[in-house]
Write a protein that holds these residues in place. Structure first.
Motif, PDB file in Angstrom:
ATOM      1  N   PRO A 327     102.660  16.670  56.263  1.00 52.02           N
ATOM      2  CA  PRO A 327     101.664  16.262  55.268  1.00 52.02           C
ATOM      3  C   PRO A 327     100.630  15.323  55.882  1.00 52.02           C
ATOM      4  O   PRO A 327     100.891  14.669  56.898  1.00 52.02           O
ATOM      5  CB  PRO A 327     102.505  15.522  54.211  1.00 52.02           C
ATOM      6  CG  PRO A 327     103.880  16.067  54.374  1.00 52.02           C
ATOM      7  CD  PRO A 327     104.036  16.343  55.837  1.00 52.02           C
ATOM      8  N   PRO A 328      99.456  15.239  55.279  1.00 48.36           N
ATOM      9  CA  PRO A 328      98.420  14.345  55.806  1.00 48.36           C
ATOM     10  C   PRO A 328      98.887  12.898  55.829  1.00 48.36           C
ATOM     11  O   PRO A 328      99.509  12.424  54.876  1.00 48.36           O
ATOM     12  CB  PRO A 328      97.254  14.542  54.831  1.00 48.36           C
ATOM     13  CG  PRO A 328      97.535  15.825  54.125  1.00 48.36           C
ATOM     14  CD  PRO A 328      99.013  15.977  54.085  1.00 48.36           C
ATOM     15  N   TYR A 329      98.588  12.207  56.918  1.00 50.51           N
ATOM     16  CA  TYR A 329      98.926  10.790  57.027  1.00 50.51           C
ATOM     17  C   TYR A 329      98.030   9.993  56.074  1.00 50.51           C
ATOM     18  O   TYR A 329      96.861  10.358  55.862  1.00 50.51           O
ATOM     19  CB  TYR A 329      98.727  10.329  58.467  1.00 50.51           C
ATOM     20  CG  TYR A 329      99.451   9.066  58.834  1.00 50.51           C
ATOM     21  CD1 TYR A 329     100.841   9.023  58.843  1.00 50.51           C
ATOM     22  CD2 TYR A 329      98.764   7.899  59.157  1.00 50.51           C
ATOM     23  CE1 TYR A 329     101.522   7.864  59.182  1.00 50.51           C
ATOM     24  CE2 TYR A 329      99.430   6.732  59.501  1.00 50.51           C
ATOM     25  CZ  TYR A 329     100.810   6.723  59.506  1.00 50.51           C
ATOM     26  OH  TYR A 329     101.484   5.574  59.838  1.00 50.51           O
ATOM     27  N   PRO A 330      98.507   8.916  55.481  1.00 48.15           N
ATOM     28  CA  PRO A 330      97.717   8.207  54.466  1.00 48.15           C
ATOM     29  C   PRO A 330      96.496   7.477  54.984  1.00 48.15           C
ATOM     30  O   PRO A 330      95.656   7.024  54.205  1.00 48.15           O
ATOM     31  CB  PRO A 330      98.722   7.203  53.871  1.00 48.15           C
ATOM     32  CG  PRO A 330      99.734   7.004  54.937  1.00 48.15           C
ATOM     33  CD  PRO A 330      99.851   8.328  55.636  1.00 48.15           C
ATOM     34  N   SER A 331      96.373   7.294  56.290  1.00 50.52           N
ATOM     35  CA  SER A 331      95.214   6.607  56.844  1.00 50.52           C
ATOM     36  C   SER A 331      94.459   7.555  57.764  1.00 50.52           C
ATOM     37  O   SER A 331      95.063   8.288  58.550  1.00 50.52           O
ATOM     38  CB  SER A 331      95.657   5.366  57.634  1.00 50.52           C
ATOM     39  OG  SER A 331      94.541   4.716  58.202  1.00 50.52           O
ATOM     40  N   GLY A 332      93.145   7.544  57.653  1.00 52.21           N
ATOM     41  CA  GLY A 332      92.349   8.362  58.550  1.00 52.21           C
ATOM     42  C   GLY A 332      92.537   7.915  59.991  1.00 52.21           C
ATOM     43  O   GLY A 332      92.442   6.732  60.285  1.00 52.21           O
ATOM     44  N   CYS A 333      92.841   8.848  60.868  1.00 53.37           N
ATOM     45  CA  CYS A 333      93.182   8.499  62.249  1.00 53.37           C
ATOM     46  C   CYS A 333      92.115   8.965  63.236  1.00 53.37           C
ATOM     47  O   CYS A 333      92.409   9.584  64.261  1.00 53.37           O
ATOM     48  CB  CYS A 333      94.556   9.070  62.611  1.00 53.37           C
ATOM     49  SG  CYS A 333      95.908   8.322  61.671  1.00 53.37           S
ATOM     50  N   THR A 334      90.864   8.691  62.916  1.00 52.68           N
ATOM     51  CA  THR A 334      89.757   9.057  63.789  1.00 52.68           C
ATOM     52  C   THR A 334      89.739   8.143  65.014  1.00 52.68           C
ATOM     53  O   THR A 334      89.875   6.925  64.893  1.00 52.68           O
ATOM     54  CB  THR A 334      88.418   8.926  63.041  1.00 52.68           C
ATOM     55  OG1 THR A 334      88.457   9.750  61.872  1.00 52.68           O
ATOM     56  CG2 THR A 334      87.263   9.353  63.933  1.00 52.68           C
ATOM     57  N   GLU A 335      89.569   8.728  66.178  1.00 51.44           N
ATOM     58  CA  GLU A 335      89.497   7.956  67.420  1.00 51.44           C
ATOM     59  C   GLU A 335      88.063   7.468  67.638  1.00 51.44           C
ATOM     60  O   GLU A 335      87.116   8.246  67.540  1.00 51.44           O
ATOM     61  CB  GLU A 335      89.922   8.822  68.605  1.00 51.44           C
ATOM     62  CG  GLU A 335      91.322   9.397  68.473  1.00 51.44           C
ATOM     63  CD  GLU A 335      91.658  10.336  69.624  1.00 51.44           C
ATOM     64  OE1 GLU A 335      90.901  10.331  70.630  1.00 51.44           O
ATOM     65  OE2 GLU A 335      92.654  11.074  69.523  1.00 51.44           O
ATOM     66  N   ASP A 370      76.757   6.732  74.587  1.00 51.84           N
ATOM     67  CA  ASP A 370      76.105   6.080  73.453  1.00 51.84           C
ATOM     68  C   ASP A 370      76.945   6.152  72.178  1.00 51.84           C
ATOM     69  O   ASP A 370      76.878   5.252  71.325  1.00 51.84           O
ATOM     70  CB  ASP A 370      74.744   6.731  73.192  1.00 51.84           C
ATOM     71  CG  ASP A 370      73.755   6.436  74.313  1.00 51.84           C
ATOM     72  OD1 ASP A 370      73.981   5.458  75.055  1.00 51.84           O
ATOM     73  OD2 ASP A 370      72.775   7.189  74.442  1.00 51.84           O
ATOM     74  N   VAL A 371      77.729   7.222  72.033  1.00 54.26           N
ATOM     75  CA  VAL A 371      78.546   7.378  70.830  1.00 54.26           C
ATOM     76  C   VAL A 371      79.838   6.571  70.945  1.00 54.26           C
ATOM     77  O   VAL A 371      80.283   5.942  69.988  1.00 54.26           O
ATOM     78  CB  VAL A 371      78.865   8.864  70.579  1.00 54.26           C
ATOM     79  CG1 VAL A 371      79.749   9.016  69.336  1.00 54.26           C
ATOM     80  CG2 VAL A 371      77.572   9.653  70.405  1.00 54.26           C
ATOM     81  N   PHE A 372      80.458   6.585  72.121  1.00 50.36           N
ATOM     82  CA  PHE A 372      81.706   5.868  72.369  1.00 50.36           C
ATOM     83  C   PHE A 372      81.492   4.918  73.551  1.00 50.36           C
ATOM     84  O   PHE A 372      81.896   5.196  74.683  1.00 50.36           O
ATOM     85  CB  PHE A 372      82.841   6.845  72.667  1.00 50.36           C
ATOM     86  CG  PHE A 372      83.094   7.848  71.560  1.00 50.36           C
ATOM     87  CD1 PHE A 372      83.665   7.441  70.371  1.00 50.36           C
ATOM     88  CD2 PHE A 372      82.735   9.183  71.717  1.00 50.36           C
ATOM     89  CE1 PHE A 372      83.898   8.346  69.350  1.00 50.36           C
ATOM     90  CE2 PHE A 372      82.973  10.094  70.712  1.00 50.36           C
ATOM     91  CZ  PHE A 372      83.550   9.679  69.509  1.00 50.36           C
ATOM     92  N   PRO A 373      80.846   3.775  73.285  1.00 57.35           N
ATOM     93  CA  PRO A 373      80.450   2.890  74.387  1.00 57.35           C
ATOM     94  C   PRO A 373      81.543   1.945  74.895  1.00 57.35           C
ATOM     95  O   PRO A 373      81.414   1.368  75.973  1.00 57.35           O
ATOM     96  CB  PRO A 373      79.306   2.089  73.776  1.00 57.35           C
ATOM     97  CG  PRO A 373      79.646   2.021  72.320  1.00 57.35           C
ATOM     98  CD  PRO A 373      80.325   3.309  71.989  1.00 57.35           C
ATOM     99  N   GLY A 374      82.596   1.762  74.122  1.00 60.12           N
ATOM    100  CA  GLY A 374      83.595   0.762  74.468  1.00 60.12           C
ATOM    101  C   GLY A 374      84.527   1.181  75.590  1.00 60.12           C
ATOM    102  O   GLY A 374      84.632   2.375  75.928  1.00 60.12           O
ATOM    103  N   PRO A 375      85.268   0.247  76.145  1.00 61.55           N
ATOM    104  CA  PRO A 375      86.168   0.539  77.263  1.00 61.55           C
ATOM    105  C   PRO A 375      87.469   1.206  76.829  1.00 61.55           C
ATOM    106  O   PRO A 375      88.191   1.748  77.669  1.00 61.55           O
ATOM    107  CB  PRO A 375      86.442  -0.838  77.856  1.00 61.55           C
ATOM    108  CG  PRO A 375      86.295  -1.783  76.701  1.00 61.55           C
ATOM    109  CD  PRO A 375      85.218  -1.202  75.849  1.00 61.55           C
TER     110      PRO A 375
END
Length: 400
Positions: A327-335, A370-375
């Motif tokens: 089932p879908p996890y209750p929190s969105g897990c976008t990286e 530019d979209v994912f600038p962090g380390p």
């Protein structure tokens, strides 16, 4: 459940205000006068344990919850003698001074004296003979609305035919596994530096326990025998994440008196009213507790002495859904990979998220853009830390 009565009663008051004012102008509700009623939640059982009674007061419409009734003197008279209760560390919660189990064929009467000198007492009541639960079992099937899921049923039988009224409640416990857990932790310093380390506590597998809130009743008085058969106590949708791994339910069956059953049935009917404008208008209804000092005073609640039987059931998701995805996890897990610094050189989203305990480390970002600038790639805390949704302490009763 008693708190639901209070909310229903307040909603009825609001409805009366709306009708009387014609709903012409906007109103800011603020109750100026409130009839303070004692609220009593008291179910004494045949389990040897510190029995408990909870006392509170009705509360205003704009308030968040009831006010505990502290400093009361509470005791219970029985054919076997007096049982005293003492207020616990939790205000309004009174526990018997010693472990006690109710007995059949014994009269019980509750007495309360509040701080303001008011006295209350219940009608005398007896406990119904214990009826053991025969079976608790789960079946994969569609709900009445056509939703795929798991139904949990109970079977019970009283060969003596003395028990006809039953109430059910449950505690459900489920395993939580953080889907994007990583053993690496992140710490942010004052100068926006981020240090990686190893997590020091269990944050991948957790457990959560939730109590039922519905009133679930069965009446067998119209049947040829006192038999509860295939009675539905819980339906779990196939997409409900709490059954994603391992699920357990502890079902408790209360054998009730007809008076107690009638009270809870009325409570259930009022709380499930679909509309405030239905013919079944909610309001105050009397239990078996009254004021001994003021016959006109309203008292909310019921004093019940009931026998209890319980049984636990476990199942895994694959027991019923062997080929389906979880089932879908209750929190969105976008990286995401938020910046460590802003263009102005101050701390960026990565540091802010760490300090606010909002994110967890996933992996290093070897190709910042530019979209994912962090380390580092990170996810919402709940996706990598199960303690956001439960406890990392394994329950004593748990079986894998």
């Amino acid at each position: 459940m008693i708190r639901r009565i209070i909310k229903i009663y307040k909603a009825f008051v609001v409805l009366a205000l709306l009708v009387s004012m014609g709903c012409v102008e906007e109103v800011s509700f603020n109750t100026q006068e409130l009839e303070s009623a004692l609220v009593v939640e008291a179910t004494i059982t045949d389990e040897t344990k510190p029995q408990q009674i909870r006392l509170s007061r009705t509360y205003r419409f704009e308030e968040d919850g009831p006010t505990p009734e502290s400093g009361a003197r509470v005791w219970m008279d029985s054919d076997d003698g007096m049982i005293s209760f003492q207020e616990s560390l939790e205000p309004g919660l009174y526990l018997s001074t010693s472990a006690y189990a109710a007995s059949p064929n014994t009269n019980y009467e509750l007495h309360i004296e509040t701080n303001d000198g008011s006295s209350y007492q219940s009608r005398s009541t007896q406990m119904v003979t214990e009826v053991p639960i025969e079976d608790v079992y789960a079946v994969r099937e569609a709900s009445d609305f056509g939703d795929d899921g798991v139904s949990i049923y109970v079977d019970s039988f009283d060969p003596t035919g003395t028990a006809d009224y039953y109430r059910y409640e449950y505690l459900e416990t489920y395993k939580i596994i953080a889907p994007l857990w990583n053993s690496i932790s992140m710490i942010a310093s004052d100068n926006c530096d981020v240090q990686l380390g190893i997590r020091e506590q269990e944050e991948r597998i957790c457990f959560n326990t939730v109590a039922s809130t519905d009133v679930n009743l069965v009446n067998t008085s119209g049947l040829s025998e006192s038999r509860v058969q295939r009675h539905l106590v819980r339906f779990l949708d196939a997409d409900n994440y709490i059954i994603s791994h391992r699920y357990s339910i502890l079902l408790r069956q209360y054998a009730q008196s007809q008076e107690a059953f009638t009270y809870y049935r009325l409570l259930n009917e009022l709380s499930e009213s679909e509309s405030l404008f239905s013919q079944n208008q909610p309001g105050f209804f009397e239990g078996n507790i009254r004021s001994a000092t003021n016959q006109e005073e309203k008292v909310v609640g019921f004093f019940e002495v009931a026998s209890v039987s319980e049984r636990r059931l476990y199942f895994d998701y694959e027991d019923f859904f062997p080929n389906e995805t979880l089932p879908p996890y209750p929190s969105g897990c976008t990286e995401i990979a938020p910046p460590q610094f802003t263009p102005a050189g101050t701390c960026g989203g990565l540091v802010t998220g760490i300090r606010n305990n909002e994110i967890r480390f996933l992996r290093e970002n070897f190709s910042p853009n530019d979209v994912f600038p962090g380390p580092y790639y990170v996810v919402a805390r709940a996706c990598g830390d199960c303690t956001a949704l439960g406890s990392n302490v394994v329950p004593d009763f748990w079986e894998d």
